[in-house]
Design a protein around this motif. Structure first.
Motif, PDB file in Angstrom:
ATOM      1  N   ILE A   1      22.788   5.037  33.537  1.00 37.07           N
ATOM      2  CA  ILE A   1      23.766   5.631  32.614  1.00 37.07           C
ATOM      3  C   ILE A   1      25.292   5.283  32.639  1.00 37.07           C
ATOM      4  O   ILE A   1      25.597   4.906  33.618  1.00 37.07           O
ATOM      5  CB  ILE A   1      23.660   7.110  32.658  1.00 37.07           C
ATOM      6  CG1 ILE A   1      24.552   7.887  31.642  1.00 37.07           C
ATOM      7  CG2 ILE A   1      24.275   7.649  33.953  1.00 37.07           C
ATOM      8  CD1 ILE A   1      24.365   9.302  31.764  1.00 37.07           C
TER       9      ILE A   1
ATOM     10  N   THR B   1      25.500  15.445  32.165  1.00 35.52           N
ATOM     11  CA  THR B   1      24.264  14.988  31.693  1.00 35.52           C
ATOM     12  C   THR B   1      23.340  15.682  32.849  1.00 35.52           C
ATOM     13  O   THR B   1      23.401  15.586  33.904  1.00 35.52           O
ATOM     14  CB  THR B   1      24.250  13.505  31.879  1.00 35.52           C
ATOM     15  OG1 THR B   1      25.110  12.907  31.047  1.00 35.52           O
ATOM     16  CG2 THR B   1      22.786  12.920  31.556  1.00 35.52           C
TER      17      THR B   1
ATOM     18  N   ALA C   1      17.674  13.803  30.183  1.00 35.81           N
ATOM     19  CA  ALA C   1      18.403  12.732  29.504  1.00 35.81           C
ATOM     20  C   ALA C   1      17.871  11.587  29.987  1.00 35.81           C
ATOM     21  O   ALA C   1      18.024  10.603  29.200  1.00 35.81           O
ATOM     22  CB  ALA C   1      19.789  12.933  29.568  1.00 35.81           C
ATOM     23  N   PHE C   2      17.403  11.295  31.187  1.00 31.83           N
ATOM     24  CA  PHE C   2      17.040  10.007  31.683  1.00 31.83           C
ATOM     25  C   PHE C   2      15.682   9.451  31.378  1.00 31.83           C
ATOM     26  O   PHE C   2      15.102   8.496  31.418  1.00 31.83           O
ATOM     27  CB  PHE C   2      17.180   9.865  33.284  1.00 31.83           C
ATOM     28  CG  PHE C   2      18.592   9.873  33.960  1.00 31.83           C
ATOM     29  CD1 PHE C   2      19.041   8.775  34.249  1.00 31.83           C
ATOM     30  CD2 PHE C   2      19.229  11.288  33.804  1.00 31.83           C
ATOM     31  CE1 PHE C   2      20.256   8.639  34.492  1.00 31.83           C
ATOM     32  CE2 PHE C   2      20.592  11.111  34.315  1.00 31.83           C
ATOM     33  CZ  PHE C   2      21.275   9.953  34.675  1.00 31.83           C
TER      34      PHE C   2
ATOM     35  N   SER D   1      19.375   6.912  30.761  1.00 26.30           N
ATOM     36  CA  SER D   1      19.775   7.892  29.882  1.00 26.30           C
ATOM     37  C   SER D   1      20.769   7.258  28.813  1.00 26.30           C
ATOM     38  O   SER D   1      21.448   6.025  29.162  1.00 26.30           O
ATOM     39  CB  SER D   1      20.552   9.177  30.424  1.00 26.30           C
ATOM     40  OG  SER D   1      21.296   9.603  29.645  1.00 26.30           O
TER      41      SER D   1
ATOM     42  N   ASP E   1      15.736  10.328  20.671  1.00 30.30           N
ATOM     43  CA  ASP E   1      16.929  10.596  21.215  1.00 30.30           C
ATOM     44  C   ASP E   1      17.246  12.169  20.116  1.00 30.30           C
ATOM     45  O   ASP E   1      17.681  13.083  20.904  1.00 30.30           O
ATOM     46  CB  ASP E   1      18.149   9.706  20.803  1.00 30.30           C
ATOM     47  CG  ASP E   1      17.869   8.472  21.805  1.00 30.30           C
ATOM     48  OD1 ASP E   1      17.484   8.770  23.073  1.00 30.30           O
ATOM     49  OD2 ASP E   1      17.853   7.530  21.459  1.00 30.30           O
TER      50      ASP E   1
END
Length: 507
Positions: A20, A30, A34-35, A70, A393
């Motif tokens: 990221i 984060t 999100a990863f 991410s 996303d």
């Protein structure tokens, strides 16, 4: 200490890494989901060159540990870091004895309470897999290479193009170099590391234009020298405030003199070009560029809303650009110039629009839930033009037409890089008058589509005016913060093999 090694006919290699870009100038945080972490065999779905039947897949006994990537964003929370890294280490510990490890990272991850997160994680990995395992690290050229990260990697490389059209080629090169080293039985490579006290935005160092085009072209020449395995230049990540943030050169190979000379040549080339780096496109204020776009006959005319670019680490929900756009009288009637704006997140707005359906007139409010420093939530009344579910996303996207503006709202933030990102929403960017995208330099499809293009210097967590952001922890002096600084020491530092203790400071 001797570093003779035994050749391995069919190496056993694991894949692990977290990636990221984290802006410390954004209030966003984060979290682990999100990863989108992949585990075990599903890791290899990321890499076409490791598909079943491919040469590199068949030459190696592969094991996937955990790989997570991410969208760029804010600082990673301590809880997310702990959850992801603990699982990664547990999965590595359960694998058979390894000969090698491919460490696939970005290199600009900032974690609450941790400096140099990628080096810290690699230290934990080495403690788990043992000192004899050969590690090949692949990175984004906007990552950061501290002396510690270079030390703990045996091989290390990064992209050579910005935009990153060579991202998969770079990953394959990192793997191929690792496999060839293991099969050959050659000693661990020599690493020449040179920090360069320059910190510039990616939009100022695009390899599409000079001087970066020539600076990066020199990599191939250095790599072709006998005794050199790989050469790489990192621009560094400009929107985080850590001691490691700066440009770096690393050259690896078998010949100490060759890698040292090559690294110093590349470092001097970058330093000598520092005053010539400029934005990849003409810049201006948002209003100036809207005026120019309206006066121009170039269609479509793209404007990059740069300050909140979600692929550089912006929160993505800054409403300043859309708010200013909707105030313009030219766009308040349906027959005005057609403008597409991408995008602003607004979960509540999405729910209202989806419930109303396509064709309905709705009043919704979106944005500024994360970053409200520059403008508050934006309220708009318009017609629901399109609804799309299932994006990786955004999850759900909605287009609201307000006058002649087609505003894209999303449940979660999303970058808009491809033509299908628009056509999937029943939008035709090629026939639009103006397309405004939260982005820096245009990604290849948009660049090829644009007839006119300029970059608006807008506010946000990835503001292109680096000096006004307020870096306090980067090493000084640093260009462009200290323009009159003395010439730096660009002598190559030879980094010891990763199984030797690291001595000295990060200079």
């Amino acid at each position: 200490m001797t570093h003779t090694r035994t050749a391995v006919a069919r190496p056993v290699i694991a894949v692990a890494g977290l990636g990221i870009e984290s802006s410390t100038f954004s209030p966003a945080r984060t979290e682990a989901p999100a990863f989108h972490p992949l585990r075990g065999g599903e890791v290899f779905d990321r890499y076409p060159f490791l598909a079943p039947g491919e040469e590199l897949r068949e030459a190696v006994e592969w094991h996937g540990a955990l790989v997570g990537k991410s969208l760029p964003g804010g600082t990673v929370t301590a809880a997310a870091w702990t959850a992801l890294t603990d699982e990664l280490i547990e999965r590595l510990a359960a694998l058979p004895r390894l000969n090698g490890l491919w460490y696939d990272i970005h290199g600009a991850m900032t974690v609450e309470g941790i400096d140099d997160a990628e080096a810290v994680l690699l230290e934990r990995i080495r403690a788990t897999v043992g000192p004899d395992v050969i590690v090949s690290t692949s990175m984004d050229l906007h990552g950061n290479v501290s002396r510690e990260l270079a030390h703990r990697s045996d091989l290390i490389t990064c992209y050579r193009m910005a935009p990153h059209e060579d991202h998969m080629e770079t990953k394959e090169r990192a793997v191929r170099n690792l496999v060839e080293l293991l099969v050959s039985g050659r000693p661990r490579p020599v690493k020449a590391w040179v920090p360069v006290p320059v910190l510039l935005a990616g939009e100022q160092t695009s390899t599409r234009i000079e001087p970066a085009k020539s600076v990066y072209a020199a990599i191939d020449e250095v790599e072709a020298i006998a005794g050199v395995t790989d050469a790489a230049i990192w621009v560094g990540y400009a929107w985080a405030d850590e001691p490691r943030n700066r440009a770096v050169v690393v050259v690896t190979g078998d010949d100490t003199a060759a890698v040292s000379a090559g690294a110093e040549r590349l470092a001097r080339g970058f330093w000598d070009a520092r005053d010539d780096f400029d934005f990849v496109a003409p810049t201006g204020t948002y209003d100036e560029l809207l005026d120019e776009a309206l006066d121009s006959d170039k269609r479509p005319y793209f404007i990059s809303d740069t300050g909140d670019n979600p692929t550089a680490g912006g929160a993505g929900d800054v409403t300043w650009g859309l708010t200013q756009l909707l105030k313009r009288p030219e766009f308040q009637k349906e027959d005005g110039p057609t403008v597409i704006y991408a995008s602003v997140p607004g979960p509540a707005a999405i729910e209202t629009a989806v419930a109303a359906g396509i064709g309905a007139t709705v009043t919704v409010t979106a944005g500024a839930e994360v970053d409200d420093r520059h403008a508050g939530p934006v309220t708009l009344t318009g017609v629901v033009h399109a609804i799309r579910h299932g994006d990786r996303d955004a999850e759900t996207e909605v287009v609201i037409r307000v006058g002649s503006v087609y505003a894209i709202l999303t449940r979660l933030r999303k970058p808009y890089h491809h033509e299908h990102d628009f056509t999937d929403l029943d939008l035709d960017p090629r026939s639009a008058d103006i397309v405004i995208v939260k982005i820096g330099y245009l990604e290849p499809e948009l660049f090829d589509m644009s007839v006119g293009w300029k970059m608006a210097l807008t506010p946000g967590g990835v503001d292109q005016d680096l000096v006004r952001l307020g870096h306090r922890r980067i090493r000084r002096p640093m260009f462009p913060f200290d323009r009159d600084m003395a010439a730096p020491d660009l002598t190559a530092r030879i980094i010891q093999a990763s199984d030797e203790p690291l001595t000295g400071d990060d200079e």
